[in-house]
Design an enzyme around this catalytic site. Sequence first.
Site, mmCIF file in Angstrom:
data_model
loop_
_atom_site.group_PDB
_atom_site.id
_atom_site.type_symbol
_atom_site.label_atom_id
_atom_site.label_comp_id
_atom_site.label_asym_id
_atom_site.label_seq_id
_atom_site.Cartn_x
_atom_site.Cartn_y
_atom_site.Cartn_z
ATOM 1 N N ARG A 1 -5.888 5.898 4.321
ATOM 2 C CA ARG A 1 -5.104 6.734 3.411
ATOM 3 C C ARG A 1 -5.858 8.018 3.084
ATOM 4 O O ARG A 1 -5.266 9.101 3.011
ATOM 5 C CB ARG A 1 -4.765 5.949 2.141
ATOM 6 C CG ARG A 1 -3.706 4.873 2.339
ATOM 7 C CD ARG A 1 -3.246 4.256 1.039
ATOM 8 N NE ARG A 1 -4.022 3.104 0.649
ATOM 9 C CZ ARG A 1 -3.690 1.842 0.879
ATOM 10 N NH1 ARG A 1 -2.593 1.558 1.551
ATOM 11 N NH2 ARG A 1 -4.451 0.837 0.460
ATOM 12 N N PHE B 1 7.671 2.395 6.094
ATOM 13 C CA PHE B 1 7.097 1.113 5.660
ATOM 14 C C PHE B 1 6.156 1.404 4.481
ATOM 15 O O PHE B 1 4.989 1.018 4.464
ATOM 16 C CB PHE B 1 6.359 0.389 6.797
ATOM 17 C CG PHE B 1 7.203 0.203 8.035
ATOM 18 C CD1 PHE B 1 8.132 -0.821 8.104
ATOM 19 C CD2 PHE B 1 7.073 1.063 9.112
ATOM 20 C CE1 PHE B 1 8.917 -0.993 9.240
ATOM 21 C CE2 PHE B 1 7.856 0.901 10.251
ATOM 22 C CZ PHE B 1 8.779 -0.126 10.313
ATOM 23 N N ASP C 1 11.371 2.001 2.959
ATOM 24 C CA ASP C 1 10.970 0.596 3.019
ATOM 25 C C ASP C 1 12.226 -0.270 2.970
ATOM 26 O O ASP C 1 13.264 0.175 2.459
ATOM 27 C CB ASP C 1 10.036 0.237 1.865
ATOM 28 C CG ASP C 1 9.220 -1.021 2.142
ATOM 29 O OD1 ASP C 1 8.120 -0.900 2.713
ATOM 30 O OD2 ASP C 1 9.690 -2.121 1.807
ATOM 31 N N SER C 2 12.107 -1.490 3.465
ATOM 32 C CA SER C 2 13.263 -2.395 3.438
ATOM 33 C C SER C 2 13.476 -3.006 2.059
ATOM 34 O O SER C 2 14.557 -3.534 1.778
ATOM 35 C CB SER C 2 13.071 -3.514 4.466
ATOM 36 O OG SER C 2 11.915 -4.275 4.150
ATOM 37 N N ALA D 1 14.010 0.699 8.946
ATOM 38 C CA ALA D 1 13.275 1.897 9.332
ATOM 39 C C ALA D 1 13.823 2.510 10.617
ATOM 40 O O ALA D 1 13.957 3.740 10.722
ATOM 41 C CB ALA D 1 11.794 1.563 9.503
ATOM 42 N N ASP E 1 3.420 2.542 9.271
ATOM 43 C CA ASP E 1 2.534 1.418 8.943
ATOM 44 C C ASP E 1 3.356 0.135 8.879
ATOM 45 O O ASP E 1 3.533 -0.465 7.813
ATOM 46 C CB ASP E 1 1.826 1.689 7.612
ATOM 47 C CG ASP E 1 0.796 0.628 7.270
ATOM 48 O OD1 ASP E 1 0.343 -0.074 8.196
ATOM 49 O OD2 ASP E 1 0.457 0.492 6.084
ATOM 50 N N CYS F 1 -1.003 -3.670 12.972
ATOM 51 C CA CYS F 1 -1.854 -4.699 12.362
ATOM 52 C C CYS F 1 -1.721 -6.021 13.101
ATOM 53 O O CYS F 1 -2.162 -7.058 12.615
ATOM 54 C CB CYS F 1 -1.531 -4.877 10.879
ATOM 55 S SG CYS F 1 0.128 -5.494 10.557
#
Length: 401
Positions: free
Chosen positions: A215, A233, A255-256, A285, A305, A345
């Site tokens: 960040r 995200f 974001d969801s 997204a 992300d 990730c």
Amino acid sequence: MQRITGQLTLKRGREKSVLNRHPWLFSGAIGRVEGKPQSGDLVQVLDSNGRFLATGTFNPHSQIRVRLLSWDVDEQIDAAFWNGRLQQAHKHRQQLQLEPATTAYRLVNAEADGLPGLIVDKYGEFLVMQSLTAGIEAQKKTILTAINQIWQPKGIVERSDADVRAKEGLPTIRRVASGEPPPDTLVIQENGILFGVNLLGGHKSGFYLDQRENRTAVCQPQHVANKNVLNVFAYTGGFGLYAIANGAQQVTHVDSSYNALELAEQNVERNGWKRPQDEYLAGDAFDILRHYRDNNQRFDLIVLDPPKFAHSQRDVPYACRGYKDLNWLALQLLTPGGLLATFSCSGLISAELFQKVLFGAAVDANRQVQIIQTLSQGPDHPVLLTFPESAYLKGFLCRVS
């Protein structure tokens, strides 16, 4: 002291990973089991000639049959062992000198700290613990006692609710394990920026602590000042708040989860910023990026992300398609000279493979892309050389022309 209840003899030629001190031993390498070890019990691992190799915890329900703890035949796996490993992790985090500007970070990073299956995160005066393996589950009471003695938190939340628990034959647990319950929204600091986190109900242990350095790197003033930023995200703000702190003109958070975006908006206000120009969009997204593309919307910086796309080896082809489509869409939305910060990730997706996926997206989007910085998890999430799987977070900061 935990008693050794069995011995596992490896098939001939299958001892290499144990000799290299990789902490996982898969079922296919085991030739014979002596004794009657139960889930979570200690066992010794022997080579095909009966020579001692290591000691670890056994789980008959998992493909990872043994989580190795020690390669010293004389080392006792007792309360002093667990306390010693935790003390070592504590010392290493103190050396990072993250406080007082940062009050939330990882204290114990499982295998990378010599404690397979144990994660401990600090959130101010509270800790969040995750027990992800049968071996940790069997010693949880001892480990909790040691954690309380070393860090003396106000309370410990247990978030043993990750998918891997099912593969270990363990139930989901979400509770206050000791001490006081945390407030519904606990305020932490990260590099001086305030974030509200929900320890019992949020993602992972409440916040994406592994992205702290990224960040900072992505949202430097020269990257975001007076720029139009798309934070995809976004969860509870993360990269978007860093962009605001460093002068972003406008930030769109996608974001969801409506609840996560609501907390993101509260986090902006929590820091004293009044931002009527920013947007918070809840939805898929991919659909939102397609909508922006079809309406010729452009951004100066896009952050991708996403959550883990590959949970098993069979998911890798699907995950690569997902990463490619996501980055292909984002590349079409960037202004010439704009920046893309893109992450994976998924531990099963290597940095090399992720770069190949990004290359394919760039070719299909007909954009020239330069990697200007490679990104990974913070130093409180160390990578053990004998356990390359601990290097799960990888990312690229790219200039797009």
